[in-house]
Design an enzyme around this catalytic site. Structure first.
Site, mmCIF file in Angstrom:
data_model
loop_
_atom_site.group_PDB
_atom_site.id
_atom_site.type_symbol
_atom_site.label_atom_id
_atom_site.label_comp_id
_atom_site.label_asym_id
_atom_site.label_seq_id
_atom_site.Cartn_x
_atom_site.Cartn_y
_atom_site.Cartn_z
ATOM 1 N N HIS A 121 -4.020 -2.372 -4.578
ATOM 2 C CA HIS A 121 -3.024 -3.402 -4.873
ATOM 3 C C HIS A 121 -3.142 -3.808 -6.343
ATOM 4 O O HIS A 121 -4.131 -4.401 -6.745
ATOM 5 C CB HIS A 121 -3.229 -4.645 -3.990
ATOM 6 N N ASN B 62 -0.931 5.146 9.000
ATOM 7 C CA ASN B 62 -1.857 5.545 10.068
ATOM 8 C C ASN B 62 -1.187 5.255 11.403
ATOM 9 O O ASN B 62 -0.344 4.365 11.493
ATOM 10 C CB ASN B 62 -3.171 4.745 9.967
ATOM 11 N N SER C 138 0.831 -1.201 0.000
ATOM 12 C CA SER C 138 0.000 0.000 0.000
ATOM 13 C C SER C 138 0.867 1.253 0.000
ATOM 14 O O SER C 138 1.718 1.427 0.875
ATOM 15 C CB SER C 138 -0.889 0.047 1.250
ATOM 16 N N THR D 29 -0.564 -11.383 -2.098
ATOM 17 C CA THR D 29 -1.677 -12.137 -1.520
ATOM 18 C C THR D 29 -1.527 -12.094 -0.001
ATOM 19 O O THR D 29 -0.457 -12.373 0.533
ATOM 20 C CB THR D 29 -1.667 -13.589 -2.018
ATOM 21 N N HIS D 30 -2.581 -11.686 0.669
ATOM 22 C CA HIS D 30 -2.553 -11.586 2.138
ATOM 23 C C HIS D 30 -3.139 -12.845 2.773
ATOM 24 O O HIS D 30 -4.036 -13.474 2.211
ATOM 25 C CB HIS D 30 -3.349 -10.368 2.608
ATOM 26 N N GLU E 208 -6.214 -3.781 14.753
ATOM 27 C CA GLU E 208 -6.093 -4.222 16.147
ATOM 28 C C GLU E 208 -7.036 -3.415 17.054
ATOM 29 O O GLU E 208 -7.451 -2.308 16.739
ATOM 30 C CB GLU E 208 -4.655 -4.013 16.639
HETATM 31 I I1 8IG Z 1 -1.936 0.245 5.894
HETATM 32 O O1 8IG Z 1 -2.914 -0.201 11.751
HETATM 33 C C1 8IG Z 1 -2.187 -0.686 7.618
HETATM 34 N N1 8IG Z 1 -2.129 -1.995 7.687
HETATM 35 N N2 8IG Z 1 -2.612 -4.749 11.384
HETATM 36 N N3 8IG Z 1 -2.770 -2.449 11.573
HETATM 37 C C2 8IG Z 1 -2.595 -3.557 10.824
HETATM 38 N N4 8IG Z 1 -2.391 -3.499 9.512
HETATM 39 C C3 8IG Z 1 -2.337 -2.294 8.953
HETATM 40 C C4 8IG Z 1 -2.525 -1.111 9.661
HETATM 41 C C5 8IG Z 1 -2.741 -1.199 11.047
HETATM 42 N N5 8IG Z 1 -2.421 -0.102 8.796
#
Ligand code: 8IG
Length: 275
Positions: free
Chosen positions: A67, A236, A35, A94-95, A194
Protein backbone atom coordinates in the site's frame (compact mmCIF):
# COMPACT_ATOMS: atom_id res chain seq x y z
CA UNK A 1 -22.93 16.94 16.25
CA UNK A 2 -19.79 18.98 16.91
CA UNK A 3 -17.73 15.79 16.38
CA UNK A 4 -19.38 15.36 13.00
CA UNK A 5 -18.48 18.90 12.04
CA UNK A 6 -14.86 18.41 12.98
CA UNK A 7 -14.48 15.27 10.81
CA UNK A 8 -15.73 17.25 7.82
CA UNK A 9 -13.69 20.31 8.81
CA UNK A 10 -10.56 18.16 8.90
CA UNK A 11 -11.37 16.91 5.38
CA UNK A 12 -11.89 20.48 4.16
CA UNK A 13 -8.55 21.61 5.52
CA UNK A 14 -6.85 18.53 4.03
CA UNK A 15 -8.43 19.40 0.68
CA UNK A 16 -7.14 22.96 0.79
CA UNK A 17 -3.65 21.69 1.64
CA UNK A 18 -3.90 19.34 -1.32
CA UNK A 19 -4.95 22.17 -3.63
CA UNK A 20 -1.98 24.19 -2.44
CA UNK A 21 0.59 21.38 -2.65
CA UNK A 22 -0.58 20.02 -6.02
CA UNK A 23 -1.35 23.38 -7.60
CA UNK A 24 -4.62 21.83 -8.79
CA UNK A 25 -7.51 23.78 -7.27
CA UNK A 26 -10.15 21.13 -7.85
CA UNK A 27 -10.30 17.43 -8.75
CA UNK A 28 -13.07 15.69 -10.69
CA UNK A 29 -12.60 12.02 -9.83
CA UNK A 30 -10.87 10.20 -7.00
CA UNK A 31 -9.51 6.67 -6.92
CA UNK A 32 -8.49 4.52 -3.99
CA UNK A 33 -5.99 1.94 -5.18
CA UNK A 34 -6.03 -1.25 -3.14
CA UNK A 35 -3.88 -4.38 -3.19
CA UNK A 36 -2.79 -5.12 -6.74
CA UNK A 37 -4.08 -1.87 -8.24
CA UNK A 38 -1.10 0.43 -7.62
CA UNK A 39 0.20 0.25 -11.20
CA UNK A 40 -2.93 1.88 -12.61
CA UNK A 41 -1.89 5.41 -11.67
CA UNK A 42 0.78 5.53 -14.41
CA UNK A 43 -1.73 4.69 -17.13
CA UNK A 44 -4.46 7.11 -16.07
CA UNK A 45 -2.52 10.13 -17.20
CA UNK A 46 0.35 12.41 -16.37
CA UNK A 47 1.21 12.77 -12.70
CA UNK A 48 1.17 16.47 -11.87
CA UNK A 49 2.15 16.08 -8.22
CA UNK A 50 2.86 13.29 -5.78
CA UNK A 51 2.61 14.05 -2.09
CA UNK A 52 3.37 11.86 0.92
CA UNK A 53 0.02 11.30 2.60
CA UNK A 54 1.66 11.99 5.95
CA UNK A 55 2.11 15.63 4.86
CA UNK A 56 -1.66 16.17 4.71
CA UNK A 57 -3.84 16.67 7.80
CA UNK A 58 -5.62 13.61 9.08
CA UNK A 59 -3.83 10.93 7.08
CA UNK A 60 -2.19 8.09 8.94
CA UNK A 61 0.64 6.21 7.27
CA UNK A 62 -0.28 2.70 6.26
CA UNK A 63 1.77 -0.17 7.58
CA UNK A 64 0.66 -2.73 5.00
CA UNK A 65 3.22 -3.90 2.43
CA UNK A 66 1.85 -3.16 -1.03
CA UNK A 67 0.00 0.00 0.00
CA UNK A 68 1.71 3.16 -1.23
CA UNK A 69 1.50 6.06 1.20
CA UNK A 70 1.21 8.81 -1.39
CA UNK A 71 -1.49 10.95 -2.89
CA UNK A 72 -1.17 11.83 -6.56
CA UNK A 73 -2.80 14.42 -8.70
CA UNK A 74 -3.08 13.17 -12.27
CA UNK A 75 -4.15 14.99 -15.41
CA UNK A 76 -6.43 12.47 -17.06
CA UNK A 77 -5.54 11.51 -20.62
CA UNK A 78 -8.77 12.51 -22.37
CA UNK A 79 -9.96 12.49 -25.95
CA UNK A 80 -9.31 15.54 -28.12
CA UNK A 81 -11.83 18.30 -27.56
CA UNK A 82 -12.83 17.04 -24.12
CA UNK A 83 -12.21 19.24 -21.11
CA UNK A 84 -9.18 18.39 -19.00
CA UNK A 85 -10.06 16.40 -15.91
CA UNK A 86 -8.01 15.84 -12.79
CA UNK A 87 -7.88 12.63 -10.83
CA UNK A 88 -6.86 12.36 -7.22
CA UNK A 89 -5.26 8.99 -6.58
CA UNK A 90 -5.20 7.87 -2.99
CA UNK A 91 -2.56 5.18 -2.65
CA UNK A 92 -2.80 5.43 1.12
CA UNK A 93 -5.82 3.54 2.42
CA UNK A 94 -6.38 3.30 6.14
CA UNK A 95 -7.99 0.04 7.24
CA UNK A 96 -10.29 -0.35 10.21
CA UNK A 97 -8.02 -3.06 11.64
CA UNK A 98 -5.21 -0.53 12.02
CA UNK A 99 -7.07 0.78 15.03
CA UNK A 100 -7.22 4.50 14.17
CA UNK A 101 -11.01 4.44 14.13
CA UNK A 102 -13.59 4.74 11.40
CA UNK A 103 -13.03 8.47 10.88
CA UNK A 104 -9.46 7.77 9.79
CA UNK A 105 -10.75 5.04 7.45
CA UNK A 106 -12.95 7.47 5.51
CA UNK A 107 -10.83 10.61 5.79
CA UNK A 108 -9.37 10.11 2.30
CA UNK A 109 -12.84 9.81 0.79
CA UNK A 110 -14.08 12.91 2.60
CA UNK A 111 -10.97 14.80 1.55
CA UNK A 112 -11.53 13.78 -2.08
CA UNK A 113 -15.13 15.00 -1.87
CA UNK A 114 -13.98 18.28 -0.33
CA UNK A 115 -11.42 18.53 -3.15
CA UNK A 116 -14.29 18.53 -5.61
CA UNK A 117 -14.46 14.89 -6.72
CA UNK A 118 -17.99 13.86 -7.69
CA UNK A 119 -17.00 10.33 -8.72
CA UNK A 120 -15.13 7.82 -6.58
CA UNK A 121 -13.53 4.62 -7.80
CA UNK A 122 -12.83 2.18 -4.98
CA UNK A 123 -10.57 -0.76 -5.75
CA UNK A 124 -9.39 -3.56 -3.52
CA UNK A 125 -7.88 -7.00 -3.35
CA UNK A 126 -10.27 -9.56 -1.93
CA UNK A 127 -11.06 -13.20 -1.37
CA UNK A 128 -13.43 -14.87 -3.80
CA UNK A 129 -16.31 -17.15 -2.82
CA UNK A 130 -17.12 -18.37 -6.32
CA UNK A 131 -14.68 -21.18 -7.22
CA UNK A 132 -15.09 -20.27 -10.90
CA UNK A 133 -13.51 -16.87 -10.34
CA UNK A 134 -9.79 -17.60 -10.43
CA UNK A 135 -7.32 -15.44 -8.53
CA UNK A 136 -6.46 -12.56 -10.83
CA UNK A 137 -10.09 -11.97 -11.88
CA UNK A 138 -11.46 -8.41 -11.52
CA UNK A 139 -15.11 -8.25 -10.40
CA UNK A 140 -17.46 -5.25 -10.25
CA UNK A 141 -19.01 -4.68 -6.83
CA UNK A 142 -22.79 -4.36 -7.20
CA UNK A 143 -23.64 -4.12 -3.49
CA UNK A 144 -22.10 -4.72 -0.10
CA UNK A 145 -22.76 -6.23 3.29
CA UNK A 146 -21.05 -4.34 6.08
CA UNK A 147 -20.04 -6.78 8.83
CA UNK A 148 -17.80 -4.32 10.68
CA UNK A 149 -20.54 -3.38 13.15
CA UNK A 150 -19.71 0.27 12.63
CA UNK A 151 -20.51 3.20 10.35
CA UNK A 152 -18.59 6.28 9.27
CA UNK A 153 -21.74 8.36 9.81
CA UNK A 154 -22.20 10.06 13.13
CA UNK A 155 -25.44 11.14 14.70
CA UNK A 156 -28.84 10.79 13.07
CA UNK A 157 -27.44 10.77 9.54
CA UNK A 158 -29.88 8.53 7.67
CA UNK A 159 -28.34 7.94 4.27
CA UNK A 160 -30.00 5.87 1.53
CA UNK A 161 -27.67 3.15 0.19
CA UNK A 162 -29.84 1.97 -2.71
CA UNK A 163 -27.73 1.74 -5.88
CA UNK A 164 -24.66 2.67 -3.82
CA UNK A 165 -22.41 1.09 -6.47
CA UNK A 166 -23.92 3.03 -9.36
CA UNK A 167 -25.60 0.97 -12.06
CA UNK A 168 -24.56 3.67 -14.53
CA UNK A 169 -20.86 3.29 -13.72
CA UNK A 170 -21.01 -0.51 -13.77
CA UNK A 171 -22.52 -0.35 -17.25
CA UNK A 172 -19.75 2.02 -18.28
CA UNK A 173 -17.13 -0.42 -16.95
CA UNK A 174 -18.73 -3.23 -18.93
CA UNK A 175 -18.45 -1.13 -22.08
CA UNK A 176 -14.71 -1.36 -21.53
CA UNK A 177 -14.76 -5.07 -20.61
CA UNK A 178 -18.05 -6.89 -21.28
CA UNK A 179 -16.70 -10.01 -19.53
CA UNK A 180 -16.65 -8.32 -16.11
CA UNK A 181 -18.66 -10.27 -13.54
CA UNK A 182 -20.47 -8.60 -10.62
CA UNK A 183 -20.78 -9.56 -6.99
CA UNK A 184 -21.68 -8.56 -3.46
CA UNK A 185 -18.70 -7.49 -1.35
CA UNK A 186 -18.68 -8.39 2.33
CA UNK A 187 -16.49 -6.23 4.54
CA UNK A 188 -15.07 -7.91 7.62
CA UNK A 189 -12.99 -6.00 10.12
CA UNK A 190 -9.93 -8.31 9.87
CA UNK A 191 -6.97 -8.35 10.06
CA UNK A 192 -7.29 -12.11 10.34
CA UNK A 193 -8.77 -13.84 7.32
CA UNK A 194 -12.07 -15.64 7.84
CA UNK A 195 -12.57 -19.16 9.06
CA UNK A 196 -14.13 -21.56 6.55
CA UNK A 197 -17.33 -21.42 8.65
CA UNK A 198 -17.42 -17.63 8.35
CA UNK A 199 -17.00 -17.96 4.59
CA UNK A 200 -19.99 -20.34 4.44
CA UNK A 201 -21.91 -17.74 6.45
CA UNK A 202 -20.88 -15.01 4.00
CA UNK A 203 -22.08 -17.19 1.10
CA UNK A 204 -25.43 -17.91 2.69
CA UNK A 205 -26.17 -14.26 3.33
CA UNK A 206 -25.47 -13.45 -0.31
CA UNK A 207 -21.79 -12.55 -0.41
CA UNK A 208 -19.49 -13.19 -3.36
CA UNK A 209 -16.34 -11.34 -2.29
CA UNK A 210 -14.75 -10.85 1.12
CA UNK A 211 -12.36 -8.14 2.19
CA UNK A 212 -11.37 -5.63 4.84
CA UNK A 213 -12.12 -2.29 3.15
CA UNK A 214 -14.41 -0.44 0.74
CA UNK A 215 -17.88 -0.69 2.33
CA UNK A 216 -17.25 1.99 4.96
CA UNK A 217 -15.60 4.21 2.35
CA UNK A 218 -18.54 3.77 -0.02
CA UNK A 219 -20.97 4.80 2.73
CA UNK A 220 -18.97 7.96 3.43
CA UNK A 221 -18.85 8.69 -0.30
CA UNK A 222 -22.64 8.39 -0.59
CA UNK A 223 -23.07 10.71 2.38
CA UNK A 224 -20.88 13.20 0.48
CA UNK A 225 -23.05 12.80 -2.62
CA UNK A 226 -20.43 11.04 -4.75
CA UNK A 227 -21.19 8.43 -7.39
CA UNK A 228 -19.29 5.23 -6.57
CA UNK A 229 -17.71 2.54 -8.72
CA UNK A 230 -16.23 -0.45 -6.89
CA UNK A 231 -13.93 -3.03 -8.45
CA UNK A 232 -12.37 -5.94 -6.61
CA UNK A 233 -9.43 -7.99 -7.72
CA UNK A 234 -9.77 -11.54 -6.47
CA UNK A 235 -6.32 -12.28 -5.15
CA UNK A 236 -7.17 -15.55 -3.40
CA UNK A 237 -10.03 -17.97 -3.02
CA UNK A 238 -11.60 -17.40 0.40
CA UNK A 239 -10.87 -19.76 3.29
CA UNK A 240 -12.17 -23.26 2.67
CA UNK A 241 -13.16 -22.54 -0.95
CA UNK A 242 -9.76 -23.83 -1.98
CA UNK A 243 -7.88 -26.33 0.20
CA UNK A 244 -4.81 -24.06 0.20
CA UNK A 245 -4.20 -21.81 3.21
CA UNK A 246 -4.26 -18.03 2.63
CA UNK A 247 -1.12 -15.93 2.62
CA UNK A 248 -0.37 -12.26 2.13
CA UNK A 249 2.50 -13.32 -0.16
CA UNK A 250 -0.03 -15.03 -2.46
CA UNK A 251 -2.11 -11.86 -2.43
CA UNK A 252 0.87 -9.75 -3.51
CA UNK A 253 1.95 -12.25 -6.20
CA UNK A 254 -1.50 -12.46 -7.72
CA UNK A 255 -1.74 -8.69 -7.69
CA UNK A 256 1.56 -8.37 -9.52
CA UNK A 257 0.57 -10.91 -12.15
CA UNK A 258 -2.80 -9.23 -12.77
CA UNK A 259 -1.42 -5.68 -12.66
CA UNK A 260 -1.00 -5.02 -16.39
CA UNK A 261 -4.55 -6.13 -17.21
CA UNK A 262 -6.33 -4.42 -14.33
CA UNK A 263 -4.29 -1.24 -14.66
CA UNK A 264 -5.28 -0.94 -18.31
CA UNK A 265 -8.89 -1.71 -17.43
CA UNK A 266 -8.97 0.99 -14.79
CA UNK A 267 -7.30 3.57 -17.01
CA UNK A 268 -9.83 2.87 -19.80
CA UNK A 269 -12.70 3.25 -17.35
CA UNK A 270 -11.38 6.53 -15.94
CA UNK A 271 -10.96 7.89 -19.47
CA UNK A 272 -14.70 7.32 -20.04
CA UNK A 273 -15.94 8.72 -16.75
CA UNK A 274 -17.92 11.86 -17.25
CA UNK A 275 -19.36 13.73 -14.30
I1 8IG B 1 -6.39 -9.45 -0.62
O1 8IG B 1 -9.75 -13.72 1.79
C1 8IG B 1 -7.70 -10.21 0.63
N1 8IG B 1 -8.28 -9.46 1.54
N2 8IG B 1 -11.43 -10.64 4.73
N3 8IG B 1 -10.58 -12.20 3.25
C2 8IG B 1 -10.62 -10.95 3.73
N4 8IG B 1 -9.88 -9.97 3.23
C3 8IG B 1 -9.09 -10.27 2.20
C4 8IG B 1 -8.98 -11.54 1.66
C5 8IG B 1 -9.78 -12.56 2.21
N5 8IG B 1 -8.10 -11.49 0.66
Amino acid sequence: MSENISAHDLARSAASQLAELTGVPSHDVALVLGSGWGGAAELIGETVAEIPAADISGFTTSAVAGHAGTIRSIRVASAAGEPTRHALVLGARTHLYEGHGVRAVVHGVRTAAAAGARTLVLTNGCGGLNPEWAPGTPVLINDHINLTATSPLEGATFVDLTDLYATRLRALAREVDPSLAEGVYVQFRGPHYETPAEIQFARRIGGDLVGMSTALEAIAAREAGMEVLGISLITNLAAGISPAPLSHAEVLETGQAAAPRISALLADIVARLTP
